[in-house]
Design an enzyme around this catalytic site. Structure first.
Site, PDB file in Angstrom:
ATOM      1  N   ASP A 198     -73.055 -28.871 -21.246  1.00  0.00           N
ATOM      2  CA  ASP A 198     -73.771 -29.770 -22.155  1.00  0.00           C
ATOM      3  C   ASP A 198     -72.956 -31.044 -22.358  1.00  0.00           C
ATOM      4  O   ASP A 198     -72.201 -31.444 -21.463  1.00  0.00           O
ATOM      5  CB  ASP A 198     -74.049 -29.054 -23.481  1.00  0.00           C
ATOM      6  CG  ASP A 198     -75.379 -29.476 -24.083  1.00  0.00           C
ATOM      7  OD1 ASP A 198     -75.467 -30.606 -24.583  1.00  0.00           O
ATOM      8  OD2 ASP A 198     -76.327 -28.667 -24.061  1.00  0.00           O
ATOM      9  N   HIS A 267     -75.413 -33.046 -29.228  1.00  0.00           N
ATOM     10  CA  HIS A 267     -76.281 -32.063 -28.599  1.00  0.00           C
ATOM     11  C   HIS A 267     -75.517 -30.803 -28.184  1.00  0.00           C
ATOM     12  O   HIS A 267     -75.949 -29.671 -28.457  1.00  0.00           O
ATOM     13  CB  HIS A 267     -76.960 -32.709 -27.388  1.00  0.00           C
ATOM     14  CG  HIS A 267     -78.029 -31.883 -26.747  1.00  0.00           C
ATOM     15  ND1 HIS A 267     -77.769 -30.957 -25.769  1.00  0.00           N
ATOM     16  CD2 HIS A 267     -79.372 -31.864 -26.931  1.00  0.00           C
ATOM     17  CE1 HIS A 267     -78.902 -30.402 -25.375  1.00  0.00           C
ATOM     18  NE2 HIS A 267     -79.895 -30.939 -26.068  1.00  0.00           N
ATOM     19  N   SER A 581     -84.091 -27.339 -25.822  1.00  0.00           N
ATOM     20  CA  SER A 581     -82.626 -27.331 -25.810  1.00  0.00           C
ATOM     21  C   SER A 581     -82.072 -26.427 -26.895  1.00  0.00           C
ATOM     22  O   SER A 581     -80.986 -25.860 -26.763  1.00  0.00           O
ATOM     23  CB  SER A 581     -82.080 -28.748 -26.026  1.00  0.00           C
ATOM     24  OG  SER A 581     -82.188 -29.524 -24.862  1.00  0.00           O
TER      25      SER A 581
END
Length: 795
Positions: A198, A267, A581
């Site tokens: 990620d 994220h 996600s």
């Protein structure tokens, strides 16, 4: 080890050369984003020399020889692009020998060893063999003709696709009894290693505390790669490894980030804490969604593979390098919350063949059909669903009528509270319709125009920015369901109240404004409601849908998990994000728990356990719905097998296992587009894989499909078949009874599907369920009757 060296002296010289090249790159600067796109040239930047420093003694001592490349050869930027060359299985005993074979191949093509070394960005040398190199189209074409080469493809850029969700799924660590069985049985996923590919991680977050953790598992072979804002102390007994990858990423995105494993986006931290965050009491988003934040496997270890940069830009070459390293390092689970249609499929395949379960996000392009990504049969592809939580926000009109919308609106502690403000209707709320309208001190109400082709999100963003810039008090926005409540907490809404209402509620506001001489409204802060009063487990509107455009004989997505308004760590705070996600790390955390409780289960068995025990109804027995245009009853192209049921997955009864070598037949025939690639002689369609689902996309005549199940429950068990045929299809199962004992643990059965009519039709859905008392093992079935090949279903 991007290239081998014969002595420590030559290694030191190489490091010094890299640092010098990095300095020169910084002095010369990079080209603009538009130039990169026009010229097809990716800027490769080496990390700072501090990345070569020594490590804390708890970690692998060879961090400093992590491969990094910067091109030093003189090339015309317009003629060179990054290509990924795939060579299949590793055919040498040592990674250095694998790398040497790559350079031998490139040296033959490019004319010198120096040119070969200069061209290579990554060597894939652990889980599979291949490399990423800067080549001209003609060189790539020549390389593709080499017999040992399986495929040559251009690098591509991909993008990124909690307190309540785990309680909702039945994993409440504070409860006793059966609902906590999987958590306790797996010891909360202790010592299972989850690799997160990620945007990096924020190590200071409370979600990554290593308090009470024992030594790092001795099987771990990973590294803690250093950077300007990442020291060896940032790797801990919780975050046991951290690497980063830059090749193929545009200079624009690298400059917006730092060359280290640190997450400047948020994220990656959100995803990592969702999968394996430690237990954090009283987490909330400004008082909303308050509760205990933790990952699905709160005692699991985390390995970070930063491949996403800036706003979330991933290059295929870097993701493959991360997967290759993760195989070498010893992860048990890989979680990838990135979009795509399979260019990294072979990397995931090799990971699965090494016993690693790979979990991918399905994508955020719903509710349009045929948008699902990451559709390889060997990975778990995750759709996003909602949980039983909402954030009602009361709007009081001037006539004292109260309307309830939803938002993440909160007030600062020193706020004087809510008060009435003027209410103005903005039809459409576009630049043309607002046209300089004065909104100072008022609440703007936006009702979309019937012919407005823009998405609600883009209109909302424009309207909220208009209100904020114009000194407005708030925004009430009417829309159909999008499940993107998090936009009400965006930067554009800071300092103003942003509330979402549905179209029916919006009409009531319109009637009030039309009848009032001086319409006013007041918006109260949101509050949190959970539990029985809230509809549960709907598929989120944004979640990408099947069928797969590439492999129609495989049902994708595989499973749905919470992905809407998920609270998890971002920096030192806790923030709500929405997307598949967020759903993927939920499944990764559950996989870690299953891996801890059943260490002998294969990735296929774990996937089967998750899919065959999924729920297709809510706790009241009502069918799960799918948000969209319009809202409908969900089907397998919305949620695969259904909404994930972790407790059921721990004891599935039967599993559909797969020898990982069987995937090679499908992989070689379907994914690699090379005329000289040999395929299995039978050329079997994908529905012959022993998947926990069946899809027949071209049902013109009777088809027979075999499936094999393995008993992993009570030794002496009898299961009876329950068949729900897809509409228009005759489906039979033989035999209808399976008897297991201590010697007969594996049984096969055949499924006959036949069209009832000669019809160019659409997909219909059914299921096959094996039942033993209250235990059910269910797989979805999709079939489409057809008459002709290449029939355009557009009218």
């Amino acid at each position: 080890m991007g290239f081998s060296s014969s002595s420590r002296r030559s290694r030191i010289a190489s490091v010094l050369q890299l640092c010098l090249c990095m300095l020169l790159c910084r002095v010369q600067g990079g080209s603009s984003h538009e130039q990169h796109l026009e010229e097809g040239m990716n800027t490769l930047i080496a990390p700072s020399c501090s990345a070569r420093d020594s490590l804390d003694k708890d970690f692998h001592p060879n961090c400093w020889d992590q491969p990094t490349k910067t091109s030093t050869a003189k090339r015309e930027p317009s003629s060179y692009e990054l290509y990924i060359v795939y060579l299949g299985e590793v055919k040498h005993d040592h990674p250095d020998h694998v790398v040497a074979s790559h350079h031998d191949m490139l040296t033959t093509l490019l004319g010198s060893k120096e040119e070969s070394i200069a061209s290579v960005a990554y060597n894939y040398k652990h889980g599979f063999s291949g490399f990423a190199a800067m080549l001209t189209p003609e060189q790539a074409k020549q390389l593709a003709e080499v017999p040992e080469v399986i495929s040559v493809e251009k690098n591509k850029i991909h993008t990124t696709a909690t307190t309540r969700s785990w309680d909702f799924l039945g994993l409440n660590y504070q409860m006793t009894g059966t609902s906590s069985g999987l958590l306790k049985g797996s010891n909360y996923g202790e010592d299972v290693i989850i690799g997160v590919v990620d945007t990096g991680i924020w190590p200071e977050s409370r979600s990554f505390s290593d308090e009470g953790y024992g030594p790092i598992p001795s099987r771990w072979k990973g590294k803690c790669q250093l950077g300007p804002d990442w020291g060896s102390n940032n790797c801990t007994r919780k975050i046991i490894g951290a690497r980063f990858y830059t090749a193929g990423v545009l200079d624009k995105h690298l400059k917006a980030d730092t060359l280290s494993p640190r997450d400047r986006n948020g994220h990656g931290t959100h995803c990592a804490s969702t999968a394996a965050g430690s237990i954090v009491e009283a987490a909330s988003f400004n008082g909303l969604a308050e509760g205990v934040a933790r990952g699905g496997a709160p005692r699991a270890r985390i390995a970070v593979y930063k491949s996403g940069w800036g706003s979330g830009s991933f290059s295929t070459a870097s993701v493959l390098a991360a997967i290759d390293d993760a195989i070498h390092d010893g992860v048990d689970v890989l979680s990838l919350s990135i979009g795509g249609r399979g260019q990294v499929a072979f990397g995931a395949l090799h990971a699965v063949q090494k016993g690693i379960t790979v979990v991918y996000a399905a994508g955020n392009d719903g509710p349009r059909p045929q948008t699902v990504g990451n559709i390889s049969p060997w990975v778990i592809t995750v759709a996003a669903s909602k949980v039983d939580r909402s954030f009602p926000t009361v709007i009081t009109l001037g006539n004292k009528q109260q309307i309830v919308g939803q938002s993440l609106y909160y007030q600062a502690k020193n706020s004087s509270g809510s008060s009435f403000a003027g209410l103005l209707v903005g039809q459409g709320c576009t630049a043309d319709t607002l046209n300089g309208t004065d909104v100072r001190g008022i609440i703007l109400f936006c009702l979309p125009l019937p012919d407005d082709a823009r998405t609600p999100v883009s209109t909302f963003e424009y309207a909220s920015q208009y209100v904020r810039n114009g000194g407005g008090s708030g925004l009430i926005f009417a829309q159909y369901t999008t499940d993107l409540l998090t936009v009400t907490a965006s930067v554009a809404c800071q300092g103003i109240a942003c509330v979402l209402v549905d179209l029916d509620t919006g009409e009531k506001i319109i009637k009030y404004v039309g009848a009032a001489s001086s319409p006013v409204a007041k918006i109260e802060p949101a509050h949190t409601v959970t539990g029985k009063e809230i509809p549960e487990a709907k598929v989120a509107s944004f979640s990408s849908r099947g069928p797969s455009r590439d492999y129609a004989d495989i049902i994708k997505p595989d499973i749905a998990a919470p992905g809407a308004n998920i609270l998890a760590a971002v920096g030192d705070s806790y923030v709500m994000y929405s997307g598949t996600s967020m759903a993927a790390p939920h499944v990764a955390g559950i996989v870690a728990l299953l891996k801890a409780e059943h260490p002998d289960w294969s990735p296929a068995a774990i996937k089967s356990a998750i899919m065959t025990t999924a729920r297709v109804t809510d706790k009241r027995g009502m069918p799960i719905l799918a948000e969209g245009l319009p809202r409908k009853t969900a089907d397998p192209f919305d949620y695969g097998s259904g909404n994930i049921n972790p407790t059921g997955a721990a004891d599935p009864g039967l599993v559909y296992d797969i020898d990982p070598r069987d995937y090679n037949k499908f992989f070689g025939c379907t994914i690699v587009r090379r005329t000289n690639v040999s395929c299995d002689a039978t050329m079997l369609p994908a529905y012959h894989l022993n998947l926990p689902s069946i899809a027949v996309s071209e049902l013109r005549r009777p088809v027979t499909v075999w499936r094999t199940v393995t008993n992993v429950g009570e030794a002496d068990s009898v299961y009876h078949a329950e068949v729900q045929s897809p509409a228009g299809v005759m489906m039979e199962v033989e035999p209808t009874v399976l008897v297991f004992n201590t010697t007969d643990r594996v049984h096969s059965f055949k499924v006959k599907l036949a069209p009832m009519w000669r019809l160019q039709g659409d997909y219909t859905f059914g299921s096959i369920t094996w039942r033993k008392d209250q235990k059910t093992v269910r797989i979805p079935v999709a079939a489409r009757m057809t008459i002709q090949d290449f029939y355009a279903d557009v009218a």
